[in-house]
Scaffold this motif. Structure first.
Motif, short mmCIF file in Angstrom:
data_model
loop_
_atom_site.label_atom_id
_atom_site.label_comp_id
_atom_site.label_asym_id
_atom_site.label_seq_id
_atom_site.Cartn_x
_atom_site.Cartn_y
_atom_site.Cartn_z
N CYS A 204 4.93 -13.19 0.16
CA CYS A 204 4.11 -13.22 1.37
C CYS A 204 3.44 -11.86 1.58
O CYS A 204 3.90 -10.84 1.07
N VAL A 205 2.38 -11.90 2.36
CA VAL A 205 1.76 -10.67 2.86
C VAL A 205 1.87 -10.71 4.37
O VAL A 205 1.34 -11.63 5.01
N PHE A 206 2.62 -9.75 4.93
CA PHE A 206 2.68 -9.66 6.39
C PHE A 206 1.48 -8.87 6.90
O PHE A 206 1.11 -7.84 6.32
N MET A 207 0.88 -9.36 7.97
CA MET A 207 -0.22 -8.63 8.61
C MET A 207 0.00 -8.62 10.12
O MET A 207 0.20 -9.68 10.73
N ASP A 208 -0.07 -7.43 10.73
CA ASP A 208 0.01 -7.33 12.19
C ASP A 208 -1.06 -8.21 12.84
O ASP A 208 -2.14 -8.42 12.27
N ALA A 209 -0.77 -8.65 14.06
CA ALA A 209 -1.74 -9.47 14.80
C ALA A 209 -2.97 -8.67 15.24
O ALA A 209 -3.95 -9.25 15.68
N ASP A 210 -2.90 -7.35 15.11
CA ASP A 210 -4.07 -6.52 15.47
C ASP A 210 -4.83 -6.08 14.22
O ASP A 210 -5.48 -5.03 14.23
N THR A 211 -4.74 -6.88 13.16
CA THR A 211 -5.55 -6.60 11.97
C THR A 211 -6.60 -7.69 11.81
O THR A 211 -6.51 -8.74 12.45
N LEU A 212 -7.55 -7.42 10.94
CA LEU A 212 -8.70 -8.30 10.75
C LEU A 212 -9.15 -8.12 9.30
O LEU A 212 -9.29 -6.99 8.85
N VAL A 213 -9.34 -9.23 8.55
CA VAL A 213 -9.83 -9.03 7.19
C VAL A 213 -11.35 -9.12 7.16
O VAL A 213 -11.96 -9.92 7.87
N LEU A 214 -11.95 -8.26 6.32
CA LEU A 214 -13.41 -8.21 6.22
C LEU A 214 -13.91 -8.96 4.98
O LEU A 214 -15.11 -9.14 4.80
N CYS A 215 -12.99 -9.35 4.11
CA CYS A 215 -13.33 -10.08 2.88
C CYS A 215 -12.07 -10.76 2.39
O CYS A 215 -11.01 -10.60 3.00
N ASN A 216 -12.18 -11.51 1.31
CA ASN A 216 -11.00 -12.15 0.75
C ASN A 216 -10.06 -11.07 0.18
O ASN A 216 -10.51 -10.20 -0.57
N VAL A 217 -8.78 -11.14 0.53
CA VAL A 217 -7.82 -10.13 0.05
C VAL A 217 -6.65 -10.79 -0.70
O VAL A 217 -5.55 -10.24 -0.77
N ASP A 218 -6.91 -11.95 -1.28
CA ASP A 218 -5.84 -12.69 -1.98
C ASP A 218 -5.25 -11.91 -3.14
O ASP A 218 -4.12 -12.19 -3.57
N GLU A 219 -6.00 -10.93 -3.66
CA GLU A 219 -5.46 -10.13 -4.77
C GLU A 219 -4.20 -9.34 -4.35
O GLU A 219 -3.46 -8.86 -5.21
N LEU A 220 -3.95 -9.24 -3.06
CA LEU A 220 -2.72 -8.58 -2.61
C LEU A 220 -1.47 -9.25 -3.18
O LEU A 220 -0.43 -8.61 -3.36
N PHE A 221 -1.59 -10.55 -3.48
CA PHE A 221 -0.42 -11.27 -4.00
C PHE A 221 -0.10 -10.90 -5.44
O PHE A 221 0.92 -11.31 -5.97
N ASP A 222 -0.99 -10.12 -6.08
CA ASP A 222 -0.65 -9.59 -7.41
C ASP A 222 0.40 -8.48 -7.31
O ASP A 222 1.00 -8.09 -8.31
N ARG A 223 0.58 -7.94 -6.11
CA ARG A 223 1.52 -6.82 -5.92
C ARG A 223 2.92 -7.36 -5.65
O ARG A 223 3.11 -8.53 -5.35
N ASP A 224 3.89 -6.46 -5.72
CA ASP A 224 5.27 -6.89 -5.49
C ASP A 224 5.86 -6.20 -4.27
O ASP A 224 5.28 -5.26 -3.72
N GLU A 225 7.04 -6.68 -3.86
CA GLU A 225 7.76 -6.03 -2.76
C GLU A 225 8.16 -4.60 -3.16
O GLU A 225 8.60 -4.42 -4.30
N LEU A 226 8.11 -3.64 -2.33
CA LEU A 226 7.44 -3.63 -1.05
C LEU A 226 6.17 -2.81 -1.24
O LEU A 226 6.27 -1.60 -1.46
N SER A 227 5.04 -3.47 -1.18
CA SER A 227 3.77 -2.76 -1.32
C SER A 227 3.13 -2.61 0.05
O SER A 227 3.12 -3.56 0.85
N ALA A 228 2.60 -1.42 0.31
CA ALA A 228 1.98 -1.15 1.60
C ALA A 228 1.10 0.09 1.45
O ALA A 228 1.18 0.81 0.46
N ALA A 229 0.25 0.30 2.43
CA ALA A 229 -0.66 1.45 2.41
C ALA A 229 -0.04 2.62 3.17
O ALA A 229 0.79 2.42 4.07
#
Ligand code: UDP
Ligand code: MN
Length: 273
Positions: free
Chosen positions: A100-125
């Motif tokens: 899964c990709v957790f996203m805070d309710a105060d975030t907004l995507v500007l484009c498709n970000v499905d490539e995040l699922f190529d990453r593994d736990e725990l990936s974050a910025a």
């Protein structure tokens, strides 16, 4: 191609944060995600809003907040400061999904970000305030009851150095900063709104590739006033700076065009924040 065992997950513990969750969910839909959308809600979220959430999200899942009375919660009750944190941790219980990709309710995507699922736990910025810590507004994780149990145990034993989920998760996944660079998401996957003015040359250089905006901090887009006729944000929430205003206006455009029509007919949104 739709992937049914992976999901974007968000959390809303009251009807106000549900407005953010709805805009986030709608932004993921608008950009054609192939993953499922799930939202965790607590008992405070009204039935009307849950119905609306279920039109945007594949799953609306009730989780408990800290005041529930079973044993694992009682242990955590000794740390009442971990209220919403504890609620967020329950995303690890979503074992119907493999990733899964957790996203805070105060975030907004500007484009498709499905490539995040190529990453593994725990990936974050990195967090803009302390870049050796990750920001817990966007992270990739693997649901697991075992990890969940370990997280709860860690919470009871060590608490959270900042009183919230970010401190706890950084304590638990403490090798994030040093062990595996592939777990560092680029900052454009969690662009904190304050960085627009704290490091504006970097934003001018890299910001055009922004993928996820995070309205981190106390002023959220839903605190602003918006004029749908002129399509401008008029007051409140102190959005300072041109770019902040553009992102806040984008939030409101999605809200008025895609979320408000779903809300018509509901009673006044309960102000339970
Ligand atoms: N949250 C919630 N209810 C609250 C506070 C927070 O549901 O009263 C959830 C929501 O998903 C929110 C996340 O927890 O986006 C983290 O809180 P917030 O975004 O307000 O913190 P910040 O990112 O500003 O540090
Ligand atoms: Mn946030």
């Amino acid at each position: 191609m739709s992937v049914t065992d992976q999901a974007f997950v968000t959390l809303a513990s009251n009807d106000i944060y549900c407005q953010g969750a709805l805009v986030l969910g709608q932004s993921l839909r608008n950009h054609g995600t192939s993953r499922k959308l799930a939202v965790l809600v607590t008992e405070q979220v009204s039935h009307g809003i849950r119905t609306v959430l279920s039109r945007v999200f594949d799953e609306v899942i009730e989780v408990s907040s800290l005041d529930s009375a079973d044993l694992e919660h009682l242990a955590l009750m000794r740390r009442p400061e971990l209220g919403v944190t504890f609620t967020k941790l329950q995303c690890w219980t979503l074992t119907q999904y493999s990733k899964c990709v957790f996203m805070d309710a105060d975030t907004l995507v500007l484009c498709n970000v499905d490539e995040l699922f190529d990453r593994d736990e725990l990936s974050a910025a990195p967090d803009s305030g302390w870049p050796d810590c990750f920001n817990s507004g966007v992270f990739v994780f693997r649901p697991s009851m075992e990890t969940y149990a370990h997280l709860l145990q860690f919470a009871v034993e060590h608490g959270s150095f900042d009183g919230g989920d970010q401190g706890l998760l950084n304590g638990f996944f403490s090798d994030w900063a040093t062990t595996d660079i592939s777990k560092h998401l680029p900052f454009i996957y969690n662009l904190s709104i304050s960085s627009l003015y704290t490091y504006s040359p970097a934003f001018r250089q890299f910001g055009t590739d922004s993928k996820v905006v995070h309205f981190l901090g106390s002023s959220k887009p839903w605190h602003c006033k918006y004029n749908p006729q002129t399509r401008t944000v008029t007051e409140g929430g102190s959005p300072s700076g041109h770019q902040h205003l553009i992102f806040t206006t984008l939030w409101w455009e999605i809200y008025t065009s895609s979320v408000l029509p779903l809300l018509t007919g509901l009673e006044e949104i309960a102000d339970t924040e």
